[in-house]
Each structure stands twice: as structure tokens, then as C-alpha cells.
Design a protein around this motif. Structure first.
Motif, PDB file in Angstrom:
ATOM      1  N   SER A 191       0.808  -1.220   0.000  1.00 40.03           N
ATOM      2  CA  SER A 191       0.000   0.000   0.000  1.00 40.03           C
ATOM      3  C   SER A 191       0.837   1.265   0.000  1.00 40.03           C
ATOM      4  O   SER A 191       2.004   1.249   0.383  1.00 40.03           O
ATOM      5  CB  SER A 191      -0.897   0.026   1.248  1.00 40.03           C
ATOM      6  OG  SER A 191      -1.743  -1.086   1.289  1.00 40.03           O
ATOM      7  N   ASN A 197      -4.814  12.220  -6.331  1.00 37.53           N
ATOM      8  CA  ASN A 197      -4.894  12.260  -7.792  1.00 37.53           C
ATOM      9  C   ASN A 197      -3.956  13.322  -8.357  1.00 37.53           C
ATOM     10  O   ASN A 197      -3.400  13.142  -9.439  1.00 37.53           O
ATOM     11  CB  ASN A 197      -6.335  12.494  -8.241  1.00 37.53           C
ATOM     12  CG  ASN A 197      -7.179  11.247  -8.038  1.00 37.53           C
ATOM     13  OD1 ASN A 197      -6.667  10.135  -8.031  1.00 37.53           O
ATOM     14  ND2 ASN A 197      -8.472  11.433  -7.867  1.00 37.53           N
ATOM     15  N   ILE A 234       1.573   5.142  -7.548  1.00 37.25           N
ATOM     16  CA  ILE A 234       0.904   3.934  -8.011  1.00 37.25           C
ATOM     17  C   ILE A 234       1.760   3.136  -8.993  1.00 37.25           C
ATOM     18  O   ILE A 234       1.871   1.903  -8.846  1.00 37.25           O
ATOM     19  CB  ILE A 234      -0.495   4.258  -8.563  1.00 37.25           C
ATOM     20  CG1 ILE A 234      -1.383   4.769  -7.415  1.00 37.25           C
ATOM     21  CG2 ILE A 234      -1.126   3.038  -9.233  1.00 37.25           C
ATOM     22  CD1 ILE A 234      -2.755   5.273  -7.836  1.00 37.25           C
ATOM     23  N   SER A 289      -6.524  -3.653  -7.374  1.00 38.84           N
ATOM     24  CA  SER A 289      -5.982  -2.396  -6.873  1.00 38.84           C
ATOM     25  C   SER A 289      -7.135  -1.718  -6.138  1.00 38.84           C
ATOM     26  O   SER A 289      -8.160  -1.409  -6.754  1.00 38.84           O
ATOM     27  CB  SER A 289      -5.485  -1.534  -8.037  1.00 38.84           C
ATOM     28  OG  SER A 289      -4.905  -0.346  -7.549  1.00 38.84           O
ATOM     29  N   TYR A 326      -8.760   1.244  -3.650  1.00 39.46           N
ATOM     30  CA  TYR A 326      -8.666   2.641  -3.219  1.00 39.46           C
ATOM     31  C   TYR A 326      -9.539   2.779  -1.974  1.00 39.46           C
ATOM     32  O   TYR A 326     -10.728   2.451  -2.013  1.00 39.46           O
ATOM     33  CB  TYR A 326      -9.134   3.574  -4.349  1.00 39.46           C
ATOM     34  CG  TYR A 326      -8.316   3.361  -5.596  1.00 39.46           C
ATOM     35  CD1 TYR A 326      -7.185   4.123  -5.838  1.00 39.46           C
ATOM     36  CD2 TYR A 326      -8.646   2.360  -6.509  1.00 39.46           C
ATOM     37  CE1 TYR A 326      -6.399   3.911  -6.966  1.00 39.46           C
ATOM     38  CE2 TYR A 326      -7.862   2.136  -7.636  1.00 39.46           C
ATOM     39  CZ  TYR A 326      -6.751   2.913  -7.852  1.00 39.46           C
ATOM     40  OH  TYR A 326      -5.978   2.690  -8.960  1.00 39.46           O
ATOM     41  N   TRP A 327      -8.948   3.277  -0.869  1.00 39.84           N
ATOM     42  CA  TRP A 327      -9.678   3.266   0.386  1.00 39.84           C
ATOM     43  C   TRP A 327      -9.162   4.362   1.321  1.00 39.84           C
ATOM     44  O   TRP A 327      -8.170   5.011   1.038  1.00 39.84           O
ATOM     45  CB  TRP A 327      -9.568   1.892   1.047  1.00 39.84           C
ATOM     46  CG  TRP A 327      -8.159   1.401   1.263  1.00 39.84           C
ATOM     47  CD1 TRP A 327      -7.315   0.892   0.319  1.00 39.84           C
ATOM     48  CD2 TRP A 327      -7.439   1.356   2.489  1.00 39.84           C
ATOM     49  NE1 TRP A 327      -6.108   0.539   0.888  1.00 39.84           N
ATOM     50  CE2 TRP A 327      -6.163   0.815   2.222  1.00 39.84           C
ATOM     51  CE3 TRP A 327      -7.763   1.721   3.801  1.00 39.84           C
ATOM     52  CZ2 TRP A 327      -5.213   0.638   3.215  1.00 39.84           C
ATOM     53  CZ3 TRP A 327      -6.810   1.527   4.784  1.00 39.84           C
ATOM     54  CH2 TRP A 327      -5.555   0.990   4.489  1.00 39.84           C
ATOM     55  N   TYR A 364     -10.460   7.281   2.016  1.00 43.39           N
ATOM     56  CA  TYR A 364     -10.506   8.580   1.353  1.00 43.39           C
ATOM     57  C   TYR A 364     -10.570   9.703   2.381  1.00 43.39           C
ATOM     58  O   TYR A 364     -11.365   9.652   3.319  1.00 43.39           O
ATOM     59  CB  TYR A 364     -11.745   8.673   0.459  1.00 43.39           C
ATOM     60  CG  TYR A 364     -11.654   7.891  -0.821  1.00 43.39           C
ATOM     61  CD1 TYR A 364     -11.066   8.438  -1.950  1.00 43.39           C
ATOM     62  CD2 TYR A 364     -12.178   6.602  -0.918  1.00 43.39           C
ATOM     63  CE1 TYR A 364     -11.001   7.732  -3.150  1.00 43.39           C
ATOM     64  CE2 TYR A 364     -12.123   5.896  -2.109  1.00 43.39           C
ATOM     65  CZ  TYR A 364     -11.536   6.467  -3.216  1.00 43.39           C
ATOM     66  OH  TYR A 364     -11.474   5.774  -4.394  1.00 43.39           O
ATOM     67  N   TYR A 380      -5.849   9.468  -0.385  1.00 41.74           N
ATOM     68  CA  TYR A 380      -6.443   8.145  -0.215  1.00 41.74           C
ATOM     69  C   TYR A 380      -5.320   7.114  -0.179  1.00 41.74           C
ATOM     70  O   TYR A 380      -4.191   7.386  -0.582  1.00 41.74           O
ATOM     71  CB  TYR A 380      -7.424   7.811  -1.357  1.00 41.74           C
ATOM     72  CG  TYR A 380      -6.814   7.937  -2.729  1.00 41.74           C
ATOM     73  CD1 TYR A 380      -6.144   6.866  -3.321  1.00 41.74           C
ATOM     74  CD2 TYR A 380      -6.881   9.132  -3.443  1.00 41.74           C
ATOM     75  CE1 TYR A 380      -5.564   6.996  -4.578  1.00 41.74           C
ATOM     76  CE2 TYR A 380      -6.313   9.268  -4.693  1.00 41.74           C
ATOM     77  CZ  TYR A 380      -5.655   8.186  -5.262  1.00 41.74           C
ATOM     78  OH  TYR A 380      -5.080   8.308  -6.504  1.00 41.74           O
ATOM     79  N   VAL A 386      -3.995   3.331  -1.455  1.00 45.89           N
ATOM     80  CA  VAL A 386      -4.160   2.372  -2.548  1.00 45.89           C
ATOM     81  C   VAL A 386      -3.360   1.123  -2.196  1.00 45.89           C
ATOM     82  O   VAL A 386      -2.241   1.219  -1.683  1.00 45.89           O
ATOM     83  CB  VAL A 386      -3.745   2.961  -3.916  1.00 45.89           C
ATOM     84  CG1 VAL A 386      -2.300   3.397  -3.918  1.00 45.89           C
ATOM     85  CG2 VAL A 386      -4.019   1.984  -5.047  1.00 45.89           C
ATOM     86  N   TRP A 423     -10.752   5.740 -15.800  1.00 48.34           N
ATOM     87  CA  TRP A 423     -10.880   6.710 -14.717  1.00 48.34           C
ATOM     88  C   TRP A 423     -11.387   8.049 -15.255  1.00 48.34           C
ATOM     89  O   TRP A 423     -12.189   8.727 -14.611  1.00 48.34           O
ATOM     90  CB  TRP A 423      -9.574   6.871 -13.941  1.00 48.34           C
ATOM     91  CG  TRP A 423      -9.433   5.788 -12.906  1.00 48.34           C
ATOM     92  CD1 TRP A 423      -8.604   4.708 -12.948  1.00 48.34           C
ATOM     93  CD2 TRP A 423     -10.182   5.671 -11.686  1.00 48.34           C
ATOM     94  NE1 TRP A 423      -8.789   3.927 -11.833  1.00 48.34           N
ATOM     95  CE2 TRP A 423      -9.741   4.497 -11.035  1.00 48.34           C
ATOM     96  CE3 TRP A 423     -11.172   6.436 -11.084  1.00 48.34           C
ATOM     97  CZ2 TRP A 423     -10.268   4.079  -9.821  1.00 48.34           C
ATOM     98  CZ3 TRP A 423     -11.690   6.019  -9.860  1.00 48.34           C
ATOM     99  CH2 TRP A 423     -11.241   4.851  -9.253  1.00 48.34           C
ATOM    100  N   THR A 441     -14.708   2.255  -0.411  1.00 43.07           N
ATOM    101  CA  THR A 441     -13.709   1.475  -1.130  1.00 43.07           C
ATOM    102  C   THR A 441     -14.130   1.396  -2.598  1.00 43.07           C
ATOM    103  O   THR A 441     -15.294   1.179  -2.905  1.00 43.07           O
ATOM    104  CB  THR A 441     -13.560   0.033  -0.586  1.00 43.07           C
ATOM    105  OG1 THR A 441     -14.844  -0.589  -0.515  1.00 43.07           O
ATOM    106  CG2 THR A 441     -12.896   0.019   0.774  1.00 43.07           C
TER     107      THR A 441
END
Length: 159
Positions: free
Chosen positions: A17, A22, A33, A60, A62-63, A65, A73, A75, A118, A137
Motif C-alpha cells: 500500500s 490524484n 501507483i 488495486s 482505493y480506500w 478517502y 487516499y 491504494v 478513470w 472502497t
């Protein structure tokens, strides 16, 4: 074409992780990433995890947030594991939340398809009359070398 609406039963993913944004991912010198993916394959993380699960696809996740698509976040790149899995050194475990998700599907080279998906996701949720993202998530499921599905957690009602 609108994404598919699906109900996901929660499950666990174990892997490696990082915390990012972004904004950082848009800048190659700050992006974390791609490095996670490099480590995942370079260190054979999937082989180090005792999966005890019938699912074999790489995920993968994403959590955690901070807020929305503009905040930080976590990842995790990894594989599904049993609910009782205990992570070894250097690994983390995250639970995919049960609930309603919108699934976006793509086929092609992942380095091209995933960013394009995305982009579709952000555009989709920017329009009125869509399900609202939950920011609990979200996850990408790699269903082979050229197929990916991205699942976005949503509320049951639309805006």
C-alpha cells in the motif's frame, strides 16, 4: 453506455500500500501507483500471500478517502484473501466494503485502458442524475492481461 450496477459482497485483499492523491498521480515525479505495481511484480507479492481464496484476479483497492476525488487516499495492490488472513511483514490487508457499486469495463493494454476508464468515471459522476459516490472502497479487478473492471462504491439513490 452507462456502467453496470452490481451488488458486491465484501471481501479482503492483501498486498502492498501507499497513500497518495490524484494530483500527485498526475505528476510522474510524485506518482506512487506505478511504483506499487513495479514492486508488486518485481517482489512477486502475489506469490508471498497465502490467498486461501478462490478468487485469483489481481486487485488495486482505493480506500480511506480523506474527502473526495481531490483528497488523499490509500491504494493497495494485491490479491483476495480469506477473511481471517493475517498479513506478513510489509503487507497490508484491506476490506472491500459490501454494497452497491457501478462497474466500468475496459479491454486493452492496462497502462492505456485504466487511465481512460478513470477519465470516464470522473466524467460520469460529474453529471447530474447519477448515483452518488460513497468514497469508502473502490477497486480495479484485473481479469487477465487485457481486461479490467473498475468498481465504484455508490449510494442506492441517484442525485
Amino acid at each position: 453506455m452507462d456502467p453496470e450496477l452490481v451488488v458486491i459482497d465484501g471481501f479482503m485483499v492483501a498486498g502492498i500500500s501507499a497513500r497518495t492523491t490524484n494530483g500527485a498521480e498526475a505528476n510522474a515525479s510524485q506518482a506512487k501507483i506505478p511504483g506499487l505495481w513495479g514492486r508488486y511484480y518485481g517482489e512477486r507479492i502475489g506469490d508471498r500471500v497465502d490467498r486461501q481464496s478462490t478468487q485469483t484476479d489481481v486487485h488495486s483497492v482505493y480506500w480511506d478517502y480523506e474527502s473526495d476525488a481531490t483528497g488523499a487516499y490509500n491504494v493497495t495492490v494485491g490479491v483476495p484473501v480469506a477473511a481471517t488472513y493475517q498479513a506478513g511483514e510489509g503487507l497490508s490487508v484491506v476490506r472491500i466494503a459490501s454494497g452497491l457499486y457501478q462497474a466500468f469495463h475496459g479491454v486493452g493494454a492496462p497502462q492505456e485502458v485504466v487511465p481512460a476508464l478513470w477519465g470516464q468515471i470522473w466524467e460520469h459522476f460529474s453529471r447530474p442524475g447519477r448515483h452518488k459516490r460513497r468514497y469508502t472502497t473502490d477497486f480495479e479487478r484485473y481479469e487477465g492481461p487485457t481486461a479490467v473492471a473498475i468498481f465504484i462504491a455508490v449510494e442506492a439513490s441517484v442525485d
